[in-house]
Design a protein around this motif. Structure first.
Motif, short mmCIF file in Angstrom:
data_model
loop_
_atom_site.label_atom_id
_atom_site.label_comp_id
_atom_site.label_asym_id
_atom_site.label_seq_id
_atom_site.Cartn_x
_atom_site.Cartn_y
_atom_site.Cartn_z
N MET A 149 0.85 -1.19 0.00
CA MET A 149 0.00 0.00 0.00
C MET A 149 0.89 1.24 0.00
O MET A 149 1.78 1.37 0.83
CB MET A 149 -0.89 -0.04 1.25
N PRO A 150 0.65 2.18 -0.93
CA PRO A 150 1.47 3.39 -0.97
C PRO A 150 1.30 4.24 0.28
O PRO A 150 0.30 4.16 0.98
CB PRO A 150 0.94 4.14 -2.20
N GLU A 151 2.30 5.04 0.53
CA GLU A 151 2.25 5.99 1.65
C GLU A 151 1.10 6.97 1.43
O GLU A 151 0.73 7.25 0.29
CB GLU A 151 3.58 6.75 1.73
N PRO A 152 0.53 7.56 2.51
CA PRO A 152 -0.61 8.46 2.35
C PRO A 152 -0.35 9.66 1.42
O PRO A 152 -1.21 10.01 0.61
CB PRO A 152 -0.89 8.93 3.78
N SER A 153 0.83 10.26 1.50
CA SER A 153 1.13 11.40 0.63
C SER A 153 1.23 10.98 -0.82
O SER A 153 0.77 11.69 -1.72
CB SER A 153 2.44 12.07 1.06
N LEU A 154 1.81 9.83 -1.06
CA LEU A 154 1.93 9.32 -2.43
C LEU A 154 0.55 8.95 -2.97
O LEU A 154 0.21 9.27 -4.11
CB LEU A 154 2.86 8.10 -2.46
N GLU A 155 -0.26 8.31 -2.14
CA GLU A 155 -1.62 7.95 -2.56
C GLU A 155 -2.44 9.20 -2.87
O GLU A 155 -3.19 9.23 -3.85
CB GLU A 155 -2.31 7.11 -1.48
N ALA A 156 -2.29 10.24 -2.07
CA ALA A 156 -3.01 11.51 -2.31
C ALA A 156 -2.58 12.12 -3.64
O ALA A 156 -3.41 12.64 -4.39
CB ALA A 156 -2.78 12.48 -1.16
N LEU A 157 -1.28 12.05 -3.96
CA LEU A 157 -0.78 12.57 -5.23
C LEU A 157 -1.36 11.78 -6.39
O LEU A 157 -1.82 12.35 -7.38
CB LEU A 157 0.75 12.54 -5.26
N ILE A 158 -1.36 10.47 -6.29
CA ILE A 158 -1.91 9.62 -7.35
C ILE A 158 -3.39 9.93 -7.56
O ILE A 158 -3.85 10.10 -8.70
CB ILE A 158 -1.68 8.13 -7.02
N GLU A 159 -4.14 10.03 -6.50
CA GLU A 159 -5.57 10.33 -6.62
C GLU A 159 -5.80 11.73 -7.20
O GLU A 159 -6.74 11.93 -7.97
CB GLU A 159 -6.27 10.19 -5.26
N ALA A 160 -4.95 12.69 -6.86
CA ALA A 160 -5.07 14.04 -7.43
C ALA A 160 -4.80 14.00 -8.93
O ALA A 160 -5.53 14.65 -9.71
CB ALA A 160 -4.10 15.00 -6.73
N LEU A 161 -3.80 13.27 -9.36
CA LEU A 161 -3.49 13.17 -10.79
C LEU A 161 -4.58 12.44 -11.56
O LEU A 161 -4.82 12.74 -12.73
CB LEU A 161 -2.13 12.47 -10.99
N ARG A 162 -5.28 11.53 -10.91
CA ARG A 162 -6.38 10.80 -11.57
C ARG A 162 -7.55 11.72 -11.92
O ARG A 162 -8.40 11.36 -12.73
CB ARG A 162 -6.88 9.67 -10.67
N ARG A 163 -7.62 12.88 -11.34
CA ARG A 163 -8.70 13.82 -11.63
C ARG A 163 -8.57 14.42 -13.02
O ARG A 163 -9.53 14.98 -13.56
CB ARG A 163 -8.75 14.92 -10.58
N LEU A 164 -7.39 14.32 -13.62
CA LEU A 164 -7.18 14.84 -14.97
C LEU A 164 -7.91 13.96 -15.98
O LEU A 164 -7.99 12.75 -15.81
CB LEU A 164 -5.68 14.89 -15.30
N PRO A 165 -8.45 14.58 -17.04
CA PRO A 165 -9.20 13.78 -18.03
C PRO A 165 -8.29 12.76 -18.72
O PRO A 165 -7.16 13.07 -19.09
CB PRO A 165 -9.72 14.83 -19.02
N GLY A 166 -8.81 11.55 -18.84
CA GLY A 166 -8.08 10.50 -19.55
C GLY A 166 -6.96 9.86 -18.76
O GLY A 166 -6.19 9.05 -19.30
N VAL A 167 -6.82 10.21 -17.48
CA VAL A 167 -5.74 9.65 -16.67
C VAL A 167 -6.33 8.62 -15.70
O VAL A 167 -7.12 8.96 -14.82
CB VAL A 167 -4.99 10.74 -15.88
N GLY A 168 -5.94 7.37 -15.90
CA GLY A 168 -6.36 6.31 -15.00
C GLY A 168 -5.35 6.11 -13.90
O GLY A 168 -4.36 6.84 -13.79
N ARG A 169 -5.58 5.08 -13.08
CA ARG A 169 -4.71 4.84 -11.93
C ARG A 169 -3.26 4.57 -12.35
O ARG A 169 -2.34 5.11 -11.77
CB ARG A 169 -5.24 3.68 -11.10
N LYS A 170 -3.07 3.73 -13.37
CA LYS A 170 -1.70 3.39 -13.77
C LYS A 170 -0.95 4.61 -14.30
O LYS A 170 0.21 4.82 -13.96
CB LYS A 170 -1.71 2.28 -14.82
N SER A 171 -1.61 5.41 -15.12
CA SER A 171 -0.96 6.62 -15.65
C SER A 171 -0.65 7.60 -14.53
O SER A 171 0.43 8.20 -14.49
CB SER A 171 -1.85 7.30 -16.69
N ALA A 172 -1.58 7.76 -13.61
CA ALA A 172 -1.37 8.67 -12.48
C ALA A 172 -0.20 8.18 -11.62
O ALA A 172 0.65 8.98 -11.19
CB ALA A 172 -2.63 8.78 -11.64
#
Length: 195
Positions: A1-24
């Protein structure tokens, strides 16, 4: 499981159009591993834009001022108003160098299936702006998608009901293309809209 700060960054990047979990995840890892300064600059730029950029009072595009530079430019033709869906569409028209009038940016298009109605795209603001007495032509330049066409139709009818001259961006065969490679719908529209 990623660290909380890293997970928050990934989830923030997923908000961009066309960006899924792997890309984020890939973007987050790249920024943290190879470009921490770029990550800091991106964070600052996002924070600054979120705090300072808002909608122009006249055309609804993005600006830091109350009224954007295009709306204030005295060299623009104040009698023409071009309606586009997004600031990206406005930028594309500006890059063409072929339009010198003013704009109204809808910030979307009608999409009843997604719950987006005329109030959500600023239709009333457009009608008020176009009816201010200075506009002699409204050019509808929405995209040629089903939603863009529906938006164009609804807006054109409302604008015509106010006695305004309404035109629609032409569509047809792209410059440099060969007919055998153009889709049938484009050929059909080009024939109907021929001049």
């Amino acid at each position: 499981m990623p660290e909380p700060s890293l997970e928050a960054l990934i989830e923030a990047l997923r908000r961009l159009p066309g960006v899924g979990r792997k890309s984020a995840q890939r973007m987050a890892f790249h920024l943290l591993q190879h470009d921490r300064e770029g990550a800091r600059r991106m964070a600052y730029a996002l924070q600054s834009a979120a705090d300072h950029v808002h909608h122009c009072e006249r055309c609804h595009t993005f600006t830091e001022a109350t009224v954007c530079a295009l709306c204030l430019d005295p060299a623009r033709d104040a009698h023409q108003l071009c309606v586009v869906e997004t600031p990206a569409d406005q930028a594309a028209l500006e890059r063409s160098g072929s339009y010198c009038g003013l704009y109204f940016v809808l910030m979307g298009r009608l999409s009843p299936l997604d719950g987006i109605g005329s109030n959500d795209i600023g239709a009333q603001e457009l009608l008020d702006r176009a009816s201010d007495g200075s506009i002699s032509e409204v050019i509808i330049a929405t995209n040629f998608t089903a939603e863009g066409e529906a938006t164009a139709h609804v807006l054109a009818e409302a604008l015509k009901a106010r006695g305004l001259r309404v035109t629609r961006l032409a569509r047809g065969v792209p410059i440099g293309s060969e007919l055998e490679y153009v889709d049938l719908g484009t050929i059909a529209h080009a024939l109907v809209d021929r001049r």
